[in-house]
Scaffold this motif. Structure first.
Motif, PDB file in Angstrom:
ATOM      1  N   ILE A 110       0.847  -1.190   0.000  1.00 49.85           N
ATOM      2  CA  ILE A 110       0.000   0.000   0.000  1.00 49.85           C
ATOM      3  C   ILE A 110       0.888   1.248   0.000  1.00 49.85           C
ATOM      4  O   ILE A 110       2.085   1.170   0.271  1.00 49.85           O
ATOM      5  N   GLU A 150       1.277   6.829   2.562  1.00 51.36           N
ATOM      6  CA  GLU A 150       0.256   7.712   3.146  1.00 51.36           C
ATOM      7  C   GLU A 150      -0.886   6.922   3.778  1.00 51.36           C
ATOM      8  O   GLU A 150      -1.483   7.346   4.753  1.00 51.36           O
ATOM      9  N   ASN A 151      -1.189   5.766   3.201  1.00 50.71           N
ATOM     10  CA  ASN A 151      -2.282   4.942   3.725  1.00 50.71           C
ATOM     11  C   ASN A 151      -1.864   4.129   4.949  1.00 50.71           C
ATOM     12  O   ASN A 151      -2.701   3.643   5.693  1.00 50.71           O
ATOM     13  N   THR A 152      -0.553   3.994   5.148  1.00 51.32           N
ATOM     14  CA  THR A 152      -0.064   3.167   6.252  1.00 51.32           C
ATOM     15  C   THR A 152      -0.424   3.762   7.598  1.00 51.32           C
ATOM     16  O   THR A 152      -0.839   3.058   8.499  1.00 51.32           O
ATOM     17  N   ARG A 209      -2.938   5.626   8.321  1.00 53.26           N
ATOM     18  CA  ARG A 209      -4.372   5.394   8.537  1.00 53.26           C
ATOM     19  C   ARG A 209      -4.615   3.961   8.993  1.00 53.26           C
ATOM     20  O   ARG A 209      -5.395   3.704   9.897  1.00 53.26           O
TER      21      ARG A 209
END
Length: 92
Positions: free
Chosen positions: A29, A32-34, A36
Motif C-alpha cells: 500500500i 500515506e495509507n499506512t 491510517r
C-alpha cells in the motif's frame, strides 16, 4: 483483555526496527495509507493477519499485546515427605 491494536503496531515497528515506508512496501500500500491503517480502531482480519506475518508474532499479540511473562518459580524438596514443592516468586 483490552484491545490495543495501534499501540501494539507502533511498539512492534520500533522493536523490529521497521520503518513505516518498509511496512507500506510489505503490505503493498502507499506510505500515506499506512498511518491510517496503523491508527484504525477496528482493523480488518486480513490486515491483522498480514501484520502478524510481517512482525512474526501472533494475531493475539497484534490486537492485545505480548503475553505477560510467567513469574519465576523456585523448586524445593520437602525435607519431610521428599516431594517437590513449586514456589512462585513475586518480583513486584
Amino acid at each position: 483483555m483490552e484491545l490495543n491494536y495501534t499501540e501494539n503496531v507502533k511498539r512492534l515497528l520500533k522493536e523490529k526496527n521497521i520503518q513505516v515506508k518498509q511496512l507500506a512496501e510489505q503490505l503493498g500500500i502507499a506510505k500515506e495509507n499506512t498511518s491510517r491503517l496503523i491508527n484504525q480502531e477496528t482493523p480488518s482480519l486480513k490486515t491483522v493477519e498480514k501484520l502478524s506475518e510481517i512482525f512474526g508474532v501472533s494475531i493475539k499479540e497484534i490486537l492485545f499485546g505480548p503475553e505477560p511473562a510467567e513469574p519465576p518459580t523456585a523448586k524445593h524438596i520437602c525435607p519431610h515427605c521428599q516431594k517437590e514443592i513449586n514456589i512462585k516468586i513475586n518480583l513486584e
